[in-house]
Enzyme design. Structure first.
Site, PDB file in Angstrom:
ATOM      1  CB  CYS A 111      -0.917   0.014   1.203  1.00  0.00           C
ATOM      2  SG  CYS A 111      -2.012  -1.402   1.246  1.00  0.00           S
ATOM      3  CG  HIS A 166      -3.023   3.341   3.069  1.00  0.00           C
ATOM      4  ND1 HIS A 166      -3.424   3.097   1.780  1.00  0.00           N
ATOM      5  CD2 HIS A 166      -3.050   2.139   3.712  1.00  0.00           C
ATOM      6  CE1 HIS A 166      -3.676   1.814   1.640  1.00  0.00           C
ATOM      7  NE2 HIS A 166      -3.458   1.212   2.798  1.00  0.00           N
ATOM      8  CG  ASN A 185      -6.428  -0.711   1.758  1.00  0.00           C
ATOM      9  OD1 ASN A 185      -5.802  -0.231   0.811  1.00  0.00           O
ATOM     10  ND2 ASN A 185      -5.837  -1.262   2.800  1.00  0.00           N
TER      11      ASN A 185
HETATM   12  N1  ACO Z   1     -18.105  -8.808   9.906  1.00  0.00           N
HETATM   13  C1  ACO Z   1     -18.543  -9.184  11.119  1.00  0.00           C
HETATM   14  N2  ACO Z   1     -17.685  -9.583  12.077  1.00  0.00           N
HETATM   15  C2  ACO Z   1     -16.381  -9.600  11.795  1.00  0.00           C
HETATM   16  C3  ACO Z   1     -15.878  -9.219  10.531  1.00  0.00           C
HETATM   17  C4  ACO Z   1     -16.794  -8.826   9.560  1.00  0.00           C
HETATM   18  N3  ACO Z   1     -16.422  -8.430   8.324  1.00  0.00           N
HETATM   19  N4  ACO Z   1     -14.531  -9.333  10.537  1.00  0.00           N
HETATM   20  C5  ACO Z   1     -14.198  -9.770  11.769  1.00  0.00           C
HETATM   21  N5  ACO Z   1     -15.314  -9.936  12.520  1.00  0.00           N
HETATM   22  C6  ACO Z   1     -15.423 -10.387  13.895  1.00  0.00           C
HETATM   23  C7  ACO Z   1     -14.245 -11.187  14.356  1.00  0.00           C
HETATM   24  O1  ACO Z   1     -14.387 -12.555  13.990  1.00  0.00           O
HETATM   25  C8  ACO Z   1     -14.320 -10.997  15.853  1.00  0.00           C
HETATM   26  O2  ACO Z   1     -15.284 -11.870  16.353  1.00  0.00           O
HETATM   27  P1  ACO Z   1     -15.074 -12.584  17.799  1.00  0.00           P
HETATM   28  O3  ACO Z   1     -14.979 -11.477  18.788  1.00  0.00           O
HETATM   29  O4  ACO Z   1     -16.295 -13.439  17.939  1.00  0.00           O
HETATM   30  O5  ACO Z   1     -13.804 -13.349  17.667  1.00  0.00           O
HETATM   31  C9  ACO Z   1     -14.858  -9.576  15.994  1.00  0.00           C
HETATM   32  O6  ACO Z   1     -15.446  -9.249  14.742  1.00  0.00           O
HETATM   33  C10 ACO Z   1     -13.807  -8.545  16.335  1.00  0.00           C
HETATM   34  O7  ACO Z   1     -12.727  -8.732  15.459  1.00  0.00           O
HETATM   35  P2  ACO Z   1     -11.457  -7.821  15.535  1.00  0.00           P
HETATM   36  O8  ACO Z   1     -10.396  -8.344  14.623  1.00  0.00           O
HETATM   37  O9  ACO Z   1     -11.098  -7.599  16.983  1.00  0.00           O
HETATM   38  O10 ACO Z   1     -12.054  -6.448  14.971  1.00  0.00           O
HETATM   39  P3  ACO Z   1     -11.360  -5.051  14.925  1.00  0.00           P
HETATM   40  O11 ACO Z   1     -12.170  -4.046  15.623  1.00  0.00           O
HETATM   41  O12 ACO Z   1      -9.895  -5.132  15.266  1.00  0.00           O
HETATM   42  O13 ACO Z   1     -11.450  -4.713  13.370  1.00  0.00           O
HETATM   43  C11 ACO Z   1     -10.161  -4.715  11.344  1.00  0.00           C
HETATM   44  C12 ACO Z   1     -10.835  -5.575  12.431  1.00  0.00           C
HETATM   45  C13 ACO Z   1     -11.241  -3.887  10.671  1.00  0.00           C
HETATM   46  C14 ACO Z   1      -9.496  -5.648  10.350  1.00  0.00           C
HETATM   47  C15 ACO Z   1      -9.122  -3.781  12.005  1.00  0.00           C
HETATM   48  O14 ACO Z   1      -8.299  -4.505  12.879  1.00  0.00           O
HETATM   49  C16 ACO Z   1      -8.259  -3.087  10.979  1.00  0.00           C
HETATM   50  O15 ACO Z   1      -8.706  -2.281  10.197  1.00  0.00           O
HETATM   51  N6  ACO Z   1      -6.924  -3.355  10.977  1.00  0.00           N
HETATM   52  C17 ACO Z   1      -6.015  -2.731  10.052  1.00  0.00           C
HETATM   53  C18 ACO Z   1      -6.093  -3.416   8.724  1.00  0.00           C
HETATM   54  C19 ACO Z   1      -5.292  -2.652   7.691  1.00  0.00           C
HETATM   55  O16 ACO Z   1      -5.008  -1.502   7.856  1.00  0.00           O
HETATM   56  N7  ACO Z   1      -4.920  -3.320   6.646  1.00  0.00           N
HETATM   57  C20 ACO Z   1      -4.162  -2.603   5.670  1.00  0.00           C
HETATM   58  C21 ACO Z   1      -3.440  -3.525   4.915  1.00  0.00           C
HETATM   59  S1  ACO Z   1      -2.336  -2.576   3.985  1.00  0.00           S
HETATM   60  C22 ACO Z   1      -1.664  -3.509   2.690  1.00  0.00           C
HETATM   61  O17 ACO Z   1      -0.526  -3.307   2.433  1.00  0.00           O
HETATM   62  C23 ACO Z   1      -2.450  -4.486   1.949  1.00  0.00           C
END
Ligand code: ACO
Length: 319
Positions: A110, A244, A274
């Site tokens: 990214c 980003h 993203n």
């Molecule tokens: N819909 C419903 N529930 C979901 C979903 C979804 N799409 N995805 C995860 N959950 C659930 C999980 O299973 C978990 O359930 P549990 O509590 O029963 O185990 C719960 O939601 C909470 O999951 P978390 O991972 O704690 O959720 P969080 O608030 O951390 O959000 C997210 C997850 C959105 C991925 C966040 O951590 C994030 O944005 N991280 C950064 C990701 C990022 O920036 N990626 C960039 C990549 S850059 C590149 O180079 C490609």
């Protein structure tokens, strides 16, 4: 001598996939995706290839710059999802545009568009009269597992481009990497070599969302701070931040940490999610075309991504 932005362009696939569409594929909801990420919909390639989008973005950037493809001296494409490992996306673009110059791809996930800017800046120090096309383009729809709700909801496809020419408007830039694979990786070609014996890896992008989240908030705040210091500028002098577009909560937390007003930050995550290396480039083009930027505005661009890579720069808008 650094460079000036002569023109920008972007392109997106025609197909819109809403959160409700995704809730019919995986166990998720519009409410969960919006509240946890700020994403409302994303564009996904159906009939277009990512090279098609990169080409459309490049054509738009050339038109916006008043440059002809034949004037280009170099094409750099930032992508982790090129259609072929070889020829590179940049070579395919070079031929379709009718340019006669060197062309190569880089992969900094990214952060790729910032990496491309830094490489271009180095060229301008040797070749001040160059015209360089830089492109950030990714079809993350090819990289994610559409059965995995924790990743497939986050990403979209798109391309952004800029034509760079002689000038002094890149005031500071910094790129970096920590080499950490475990928070985020996506496999490359596996091949079918009969002599390999290693454990089969995931076919799709794998991410520890919470670890990337923590890294990203700190990286965004720190990288902007460092490029401001390099440029000898106070944070109050910034007109816009183009971050980003990974998660609105990452952006909000970093802005809060920097004690800056939220209005300074430009976002389009709600519409596109993203788009990896294309995020900052699309935001730059949309803001340029909507007349948001005024001559003399100071922009901070910042990104983070797989690698884990980071990058930020300060640009004076001079178009
Ligand atoms: N819909 C419903 N529930 C979901 C979903 C979804 N799409 N995805 C995860 N959950 C659930 C999980 O299973 C978990 O359930 P549990 O509590 O029963 O185990 C719960 O939601 C909470 O999951 P978390 O991972 O704690 O959720 P969080 O608030 O951390 O959000 C997210 C997850 C959105 C991925 C966040 O951590 C994030 O944005 N991280 C950064 C990701 C990022 O920036 N990626 C960039 C990549 S850059 C590149 O180079 C490609």
């Amino acid at each position: 001598m650094s460079f000036s932005i002569l023109g920008t362009g972007s392109a997106l696939p025609a197909t819109i996939i809403t959160n409700d569409d995704l809730s019919r594929i995986v166990d998720t909801s519009d409410e969960w995706i919006r509240s946890r990420t700020g994403i409302g919909q994303r564009r996904v390639c159906t009939t277009e290839t990512i090279t098609d989008l990169a080409y459309q973005a490049a054509v738009a950037a050339l038109e916006n710059s008043g440059c002809r493809a034949e004037e280009l001296n170099l094409i750099i494409c930032a992508t982790m999802t090129a259609d072929d490992a070889t020829p590179s996306m940049a070579c395919l673009l070079q031929q379709r545009l009718g340019a006669v110059c060197a062309a190569f791809d880089i992969n900094a996930a990214c952060t790729g568009f910032l990496y491309a800017m830094d490489i271009a800046a180095a060229y301008f120090s040797r070749k001040p009269d160059y015209k360089i096309l830089i492109v950030g383009a990714d079809a993350m729809s090819k990289a994610v597992d559409w059965q995995d709700r924790s990743t497939c909801v986050l990403f979209g496809d798109g391309a952004g481009a800029a034509v760079l020419g002689a000038g002094n408007d890149l005031l500071a830039i910094e790129i970096g990497a920590n080499g950490n694979r475990s928070p985020l990786y996506a496999p490359a070609m596996a091949g079918n070599c009969p002599f390999r014996n290693d454990v089969k890896q995931s076919l799709y992008l794998v991410m520890d969302g919470q670890e990337v989240f923590r890294f990203a908030v700190t990286a965004m705040a720190q990288t902007i701070d460092r490029v401001l210091q390099k440029a000898g500028l106070a944070k109050e002098s910034l007109t816009w931040i183009l971050p980003h577009q990974a998660n609105i909560r990452i952006i909000d937390a970093a802005i809060h940490r920097m004690k800056l007003p939220g209005e300074i930050c430009l976002t389009n995550i709600e519409q596109y999610g993203n788009t990896s290396a294309a995020c900052v480039a699309i935001l730059l083009d949309e803001s340029n075309r909507s007349g948001k930027f005024k001559k003399g505005d100071l922009l901070a661009l910042t990104a983070f991504g797989g690698g884990l890579t980071t990058g930020a720069c300060i640009l004076r808008w001079n178009k």
